[in-house]
Scaffold this motif. Structure first.
Motif, mmCIF file in Angstrom:
data_model
loop_
_atom_site.group_PDB
_atom_site.id
_atom_site.type_symbol
_atom_site.label_atom_id
_atom_site.label_comp_id
_atom_site.label_asym_id
_atom_site.label_seq_id
_atom_site.Cartn_x
_atom_site.Cartn_y
_atom_site.Cartn_z
ATOM 1 N N GLY B 321 0.792 -1.226 0.000
ATOM 2 C CA GLY B 321 0.000 0.000 0.000
ATOM 3 C C GLY B 321 0.824 1.276 0.000
ATOM 4 N N VAL B 322 2.078 1.165 -0.438
ATOM 5 C CA VAL B 322 2.895 2.381 -0.530
ATOM 6 C C VAL B 322 3.386 2.512 -1.971
ATOM 7 N N PRO B 323 2.889 3.478 -2.710
ATOM 8 C CA PRO B 323 3.357 3.644 -4.094
ATOM 9 C C PRO B 323 4.868 3.878 -4.123
ATOM 10 N N ILE B 324 5.517 3.370 -5.141
ATOM 11 C CA ILE B 324 6.977 3.438 -5.206
ATOM 12 C C ILE B 324 7.482 4.884 -5.136
ATOM 13 N N LEU B 325 6.684 5.820 -5.648
ATOM 14 C CA LEU B 325 7.072 7.229 -5.620
ATOM 15 C C LEU B 325 7.206 7.764 -4.206
ATOM 16 N N VAL B 326 6.389 7.192 -3.319
ATOM 17 C CA VAL B 326 6.424 7.639 -1.933
ATOM 18 C C VAL B 326 7.560 6.937 -1.199
ATOM 19 N N ARG B 327 7.729 5.660 -1.537
ATOM 20 C CA ARG B 327 8.704 4.839 -0.843
ATOM 21 C C ARG B 327 10.139 5.167 -1.259
ATOM 22 N N GLU B 328 10.344 5.273 -2.588
ATOM 23 C CA GLU B 328 11.704 5.521 -3.094
ATOM 24 C C GLU B 328 11.668 6.649 -4.115
ATOM 25 N N PRO B 329 11.449 7.886 -3.672
ATOM 26 C CA PRO B 329 11.261 8.983 -4.626
ATOM 27 C C PRO B 329 12.484 9.260 -5.506
ATOM 28 N N SER B 331 14.423 6.903 -6.789
ATOM 29 C CA SER B 331 14.770 5.767 -7.642
ATOM 30 C C SER B 331 14.499 6.101 -9.109
ATOM 31 N N GLU B 332 15.121 5.320 -9.981
ATOM 32 C CA GLU B 332 14.965 5.554 -11.420
ATOM 33 C C GLU B 332 13.503 5.450 -11.828
ATOM 34 N N ILE B 333 12.807 4.464 -11.255
ATOM 35 C CA ILE B 333 11.417 4.281 -11.657
ATOM 36 C C ILE B 333 10.553 5.452 -11.182
ATOM 37 N N SER B 334 10.855 5.994 -10.025
ATOM 38 C CA SER B 334 10.094 7.141 -9.538
ATOM 39 C C SER B 334 10.323 8.349 -10.415
ATOM 40 N N ARG B 335 11.585 8.559 -10.801
ATOM 41 C CA ARG B 335 11.875 9.702 -11.666
ATOM 42 C C ARG B 335 11.188 9.533 -13.010
ATOM 43 N N THR B 336 11.096 8.285 -13.461
ATOM 44 C CA THR B 336 10.388 8.012 -14.713
ATOM 45 C C THR B 336 8.922 8.407 -14.602
ATOM 46 N N PHE B 337 8.298 8.031 -13.499
ATOM 47 C CA PHE B 337 6.890 8.389 -13.308
ATOM 48 C C PHE B 337 6.709 9.900 -13.283
ATOM 49 N N LEU B 338 7.623 10.595 -12.620
ATOM 50 C CA LEU B 338 7.511 12.050 -12.545
ATOM 51 C C LEU B 338 7.643 12.673 -13.933
ATOM 52 N N GLU B 339 8.546 12.134 -14.745
ATOM 53 C CA GLU B 339 8.713 12.658 -16.105
ATOM 54 C C GLU B 339 7.485 12.384 -16.949
ATOM 55 N N ILE B 340 6.973 11.157 -16.842
ATOM 56 C CA ILE B 340 5.799 10.803 -17.648
ATOM 57 C C ILE B 340 4.599 11.644 -17.226
ATOM 58 N N ALA B 341 4.462 11.865 -15.919
ATOM 59 C CA ALA B 341 3.353 12.699 -15.435
ATOM 60 C C ALA B 341 3.461 14.108 -16.009
ATOM 61 N N SER B 342 4.688 14.595 -16.079
ATOM 62 C CA SER B 342 4.956 15.908 -16.666
ATOM 63 C C SER B 342 4.528 15.951 -18.122
ATOM 64 N N ARG B 343 4.921 14.946 -18.854
ATOM 65 C CA ARG B 343 4.566 14.911 -20.278
ATOM 66 C C ARG B 343 3.066 14.789 -20.451
ATOM 67 N N LEU B 344 2.433 13.997 -19.599
ATOM 68 C CA LEU B 344 0.975 13.842 -19.655
ATOM 69 C C LEU B 344 0.310 15.195 -19.411
ATOM 70 N N ALA B 345 0.774 15.894 -18.376
ATOM 71 C CA ALA B 345 0.210 17.212 -18.064
ATOM 72 C C ALA B 345 0.421 18.162 -19.231
ATOM 73 N N GLY B 346 1.606 18.094 -19.836
ATOM 74 C CA GLY B 346 1.893 18.920 -21.006
ATOM 75 C C GLY B 346 0.937 18.616 -22.143
#
Lengths: 107, 366
Positions: B321-329, B331-346
């Motif tokens: 119940g802990v999203p990886i972004l919260v657990r390991e902000p 980490s490579e996978i977390s940074r990937t999610f942040l980038e993709i979220a950025s592109r999605l918002a764009g």
């Protein structure tokens, strides 16, 4: 990845000539023959599941109606009833047959 | 010694384009609170999303445009964001009027990790500073409450004389799930009208408050359930989750056909499980043939928003119940999610801008 976001301002079905003239926001104008447009219908019925968009010839295709889809695409309804093709503005622009657009084509 | 005025500054800023919207920031209404005192110039650039992927570029362009101006001694540029949204679709009324952008996260089939992607993207958008919510409409397997570790239940509250449900929050996001209405281990056989009513309630009866983004985890697949659901809503667009295999193309074609039918634009495709990051050696291993989703995106001219790797930790923490972004902000996978979220918002900003400008489209025959 950044898209050019072309936006059409006018779509004119020139019935006698059998072409659709699209005027874009940046002033660019393209004239698409009806058979050409129909041949590049992007719907799954026409294109199947292939990896590349292909030209599927429908001889003598006649256009019945053009309508806007949301604010992001155009729907062409053909006289034979076919209407499942949703042409996004990007896709429509990518099909522009004018010489200027065709200079660097990758379809 | 020239003096700089507001008009001079605005003229100079007209040279700065928003790289995605292809218009200058002045005519886009993004320059706010402009103050010119003596040689000191200060203003705020109001981005169209706090997750703007091009903030640095815009900042550089503003500096370039102004630093050389005669009379400018000091330059203060701050950034804010006012999310713009647009919605389309067959829905008769907007069931989510307080939400600016509604994103349907969909997949042509199950098993692609759609729910995990939806949850982490919502968390990422929130981390970027956007008011974000998460709606789990996956009736076949409502896993969002588990992934997010939601404790607590929706509460009945009164809003403007009406009773609404207030979603519980997890990691600072309001989360609503069809799972809250089901008994544990309940085998549910959904029939048309009952399903329609449940989904309608899930949206219309919930008090979301003002949100910039609502990420909706849809049931996987492209059948009647998904079509019915989509037809009830006004949404900003769909995000497709696919896997790297070549067969992903067939899934994307199916999903695209469905969204064409309901006239909802696809704002992007993400490829999930693109590669495996070994937690022993940290190396990237390609388990599946790579690139299927990206090829599909190219074929349809849909923006490809990125590849998400598999790591053992994403599942492990998903179960806890802990999203990886919260657990390991970091980490490579977390940074990937942040980038993709950025592109999605764009992309959503672009969709919104196109929708606005396309309103004056004239269709004629001659």
């Amino acid at each position: 990845m950044i898209m050019a976001s072309p936006i059409p301002v006018e779509i004119n079905h020139r019935k006698e000539k059998g072409v659709v003239r699209v005027t874009w926001e940046d002033g660019h104008v393209g004239e698409y023959g009806c058979e050409y447009l129909r041949g590049y219908c992007p719907c799954a019925l026409c294109q199947g599941h292939g990896a590349k968009i292909k030209f599927v010839e429908v001889p003598d295709a006649k256009l019945a109606e053009i309508s806007a889809v949301g604010n992001y695409a155009i729907q062409f309804t053909w006289q034979d009833g076919h209407n499942t093709g949703i042409y996004t503005f990007d896709y429509l622009k990518s099909l522009c047959p004018c010489p200027e657009c065709n200079r660097s084509k990758d379809r | 010694m020239g003096t700089v005025t507001r008009d001079v500054v605005l003229e100079a800023l007209k040279k700065v384009q928003d790289p995605e919207l292809h218009r200058d920031i002045v005519s886009l209404g993004m320059v706010k609170n402009l103050e010119v005192t003596g040689g000191k110039v200060a203003f705020t650039v109001e981005l169209t999303t706090p997750a703007c992927p091009l903030r640095e570029r815009i900042q550089e362009d503003c500096q370039k445009a102004l630093v050389g101006l005669n009379g400018v001694t000091d330059l203060q540029i701050s950034f804010g964001a006012q999310v713009r949204g647009s919605k389309t679709g067959a829905g008769q009324t907007d069931l989510l009027p307080s939400v600016k952008n509604v994103i349907l996260v969909a997949a042509g089939k199950g098993g692609v990790g759609k729910s995990t992607v939806a949850a982490n993207l919502a968390v990422a958008l929130k981390m970027h500073g956007a008011a974000t919510g998460l709606l789990d409409a996956d009736i076949y397997g409502p896993s969002i409450p588990i992934i997010m570790g939601v404790k607590g239940e929706p509460k009945k509250i009164e809003v403007n004389g009406e009773f609404k449900l207030e979603p519980p929050t997890a990691h600072n996001l309001p989360v609503m799930s069809i799972g809250f209405f089901l008994e544990p281990d309940q085998a549910v056989i959904w029939r048309g009208p009952m399903l329609g009513k449940a989904l309608h309630q899930l949206m219309a009866d919930v008090h979301w408050g003002d949100l910039d983004y609502l990420v909706v985890d849809m049931p996987p697949g492209t059948g009647d359930v998904q079509i019915t659901f989509s037809q009830q809503l006004k949404v900003s667009g769909a995000l497709l989750v696919a896997t790297p295999q070549d067969v992903a193309l067939a899934d994307v074609v199916r999903a695209k056909s469905m969204f064409d039918k309901v006239m909802i634009p696809i704002v992007g495709i993400v490829e999930n499980m693109s590669y495996f990051i070994c937690d022993g050696c940290g190396k990237k291993h390609e388990i599946f043939s790579r690139g299927g989703a990206e090829r599909a995106a190219k074929r349809f001219k849909i923006p490809f928003l990125g590849e998400i790797p598999i790591t053992s930790s994403i599942r492990e923490w998903g179960d806890k119940g802990v999203p990886i972004l919260v657990r390991e902000p970091q980490s490579e996978i977390s940074r990937t999610f942040l980038e993709i979220a950025s592109r999605l918002a764009g992309q959503l900003s672009v969709v919104s801008e196109i929708a606005r400008r396309a309103q004056s489209l004239k269709i004629i025959s001659s």
